[in-house]
Enzyme design. Sequence first.
Site, PDB file in Angstrom:
ATOM      1  N   GLN A 176      56.966 -17.779  42.291  1.00 27.03           N
ATOM      2  CA  GLN A 176      55.966 -16.710  42.238  1.00 27.03           C
ATOM      3  C   GLN A 176      55.191 -16.775  40.917  1.00 27.03           C
ATOM      4  O   GLN A 176      54.088 -16.254  40.805  1.00 27.03           O
ATOM      5  CB  GLN A 176      56.675 -15.358  42.396  1.00 27.03           C
ATOM      6  N   SER A 191      27.857 -11.946  11.633  1.00 28.76           N
ATOM      7  CA  SER A 191      29.038 -11.482  10.912  1.00 28.76           C
ATOM      8  C   SER A 191      28.823 -10.029  10.503  1.00 28.76           C
ATOM      9  O   SER A 191      27.708  -9.626  10.191  1.00 28.76           O
ATOM     10  CB  SER A 191      29.249 -12.350   9.671  1.00 28.76           C
ATOM     11  N   GLU A 247      33.194 -21.981  19.967  1.00 27.25           N
ATOM     12  CA  GLU A 247      34.570 -21.873  19.468  1.00 27.25           C
ATOM     13  C   GLU A 247      35.494 -21.307  20.538  1.00 27.25           C
ATOM     14  O   GLU A 247      36.634 -21.744  20.683  1.00 27.25           O
ATOM     15  CB  GLU A 247      34.599 -20.964  18.232  1.00 27.25           C
ATOM     16  N   ASN A 261      26.912 -17.518  13.933  1.00 22.85           N
ATOM     17  CA  ASN A 261      28.144 -18.263  14.208  1.00 22.85           C
ATOM     18  C   ASN A 261      28.178 -18.817  15.632  1.00 22.85           C
ATOM     19  O   ASN A 261      27.705 -18.172  16.568  1.00 22.85           O
ATOM     20  CB  ASN A 261      29.357 -17.352  13.995  1.00 22.85           C
ATOM     21  N   LYS A 275      51.229 -18.196  40.031  1.00 22.64           N
ATOM     22  CA  LYS A 275      49.925 -17.589  40.325  1.00 22.64           C
ATOM     23  C   LYS A 275      49.125 -17.116  39.132  1.00 22.64           C
ATOM     24  O   LYS A 275      47.949 -17.456  38.997  1.00 22.64           O
ATOM     25  CB  LYS A 275      50.113 -16.439  41.322  1.00 22.64           C
ATOM     26  N   TYR A 318      62.587 -23.027  48.555  1.00 23.61           N
ATOM     27  CA  TYR A 318      61.885 -21.968  47.823  1.00 23.61           C
ATOM     28  C   TYR A 318      62.817 -21.248  46.850  1.00 23.61           C
ATOM     29  O   TYR A 318      63.979 -20.974  47.151  1.00 23.61           O
ATOM     30  CB  TYR A 318      61.285 -20.939  48.799  1.00 23.61           C
ATOM     31  N   HIS A 345      35.006 -42.437  13.626  1.00 24.49           N
ATOM     32  CA  HIS A 345      35.798 -41.787  12.563  1.00 24.49           C
ATOM     33  C   HIS A 345      35.008 -40.662  11.894  1.00 24.49           C
ATOM     34  O   HIS A 345      35.238 -40.366  10.731  1.00 24.49           O
ATOM     35  CB  HIS A 345      36.238 -42.800  11.495  1.00 24.49           C
ATOM     36  N   SER A 397      54.631  -8.257  42.833  1.00 25.36           N
ATOM     37  CA  SER A 397      53.520  -9.157  42.487  1.00 25.36           C
ATOM     38  C   SER A 397      52.194  -8.684  43.062  1.00 25.36           C
ATOM     39  O   SER A 397      51.160  -9.277  42.792  1.00 25.36           O
ATOM     40  CB  SER A 397      53.815 -10.582  42.971  1.00 25.36           C
ATOM     41  N   LYS A 424      24.831 -14.922   8.455  1.00 29.71           N
ATOM     42  CA  LYS A 424      25.599 -15.739   9.397  1.00 29.71           C
ATOM     43  C   LYS A 424      25.030 -15.785  10.807  1.00 29.71           C
ATOM     44  O   LYS A 424      24.552 -14.790  11.340  1.00 29.71           O
ATOM     45  CB  LYS A 424      27.024 -15.191   9.505  1.00 29.71           C
TER      46      LYS A 424
END
Length: 461
Positions: A324, A279, A292, A287, A327, A319, A158, A25, A285
């Site tokens: 492990q 784009s 997003e 964007n 993380k 344990y 709505h 690790s 475009k």
Amino acid sequence: MGTNQSWGGRFTQAPDTLVAQFTDSQTYDRILYRQDILASQAHARMLGTQGVLTQDEAKTLIEGLSKVLAEIEAGKFTWRASLEDVHMNIEARLTELVGSVGKKLHTGRSRNDQVGLTFRLFVADEMTVWQDKLRALIETLCTKAKAEQTTLLPGLTHLQPAQPICLAHHLLAYAWMFKRDCERIDDAKKRVRISPLGAAALAGTTYPLNPYEVAKDVGFPAVYPNSLDAVSDRDFVIEALSCASILMMHCSRLCEEFILWAHPSFAFLTLPDAYATGSSIMPQKKNPDVCELVRGKSGRVYGHLLGILTVMKGLPLAYNRDMQEDKEGFFDTTTTVINSLGVLTGLITHLTFRRDRMLAACKQGFLNATELADYLTQKGLPFREAHHVTGRAVALAESKGVCLEDLDLPTLQSLDPRIAEDVYPVLDPKTAVARRETLGGTGPVSVAKQIEDLTQWLNHA
Ligand code: ARG
């Protein structure tokens, strides 16, 4: 290859190469080096104070650990996969530097309580950064809100036009969410900041340790009450990931609004060029990729929360190596949270709102229908009847393709004779907003108070 120097005594064979890679690790947990060294220094100091080691030995260990820290920070440290993790890499280097006294550091300690303290320190530190970032975001929202106190836009339910609100009120709704996120982190941190050191492997130890001193030394206000729980609890990281998930959900909702508002059919805002993308095929475009991506990244944070919940759900005490796996999900989460909050704050700072477009949109969808109903109620009609009459007024206006305020007085009076000339100011969206001064409403006094309250909180939080 020899056996692992930390635990290899009873082994005659080195781990298979695949096994060594699989269990390694240090490739990712080396990021914990600062907290691991801080915790080890606290442990060594306490061993000295308790007479488990001599004061000289403790001093040598503490100074040696500082040297290791300096090597790591200078990029001069050689990480060894054969030493499994951050803890054993640091301890091995310490022993190289200070000689065999280095082998005394681990007295009365297990990697189980060691990793617990190290990781708790790291998680608490990161959560503090999240709070700083949240406060910066709240401040930015307040600054924008201050500038948009008279900007009107349709409030939706709505996703349909409902009632006019002011833009400041809308932005402040998010500021309050982020304030709760900040407070939620404070609360969770109380349970993160508990030191498990002294629990040793699982059962406590025979050495006369003082866990309170270690906790105090590393700046934690509390110690564990049960050694088994101390080394096997991962609910602290689960809570941290819950806090992260909730705050990312709030970011995601705000981003979703900006994405809608950037669409030409809303055109409520102009994205700053530096926070938008183009784009490769469609030249026109612009964007909202930043929004997003924040929205998308909330998904991976939820994934990490679900991941660790699933890791933990079937583990017997105490344990288990499964832990492990707590993380990497957290590391990815903290990067995601910090970057998302940072980029969102920058985006909001540079956003421009299209006040003209927002006001024009208040003309669509009969946002003032509730005003007419309330007006009729004031003229003596029971609310349900007023609702009905207003519904007929809406249907009539809709059939003519006009707004309620475009219907002339005789037409309105044909629906209910109580309607008089004084209805027209009531139908103005400005009036509708100005009159909503109930608790936390969109009225100007209420909005100014919200800004004031949040500013006060920011000054004291
Ligand atoms: N790298 C391990 C972890 O993160 C440290 C604890 C290892 N303990 C053990 N008994 N193998 O969980």
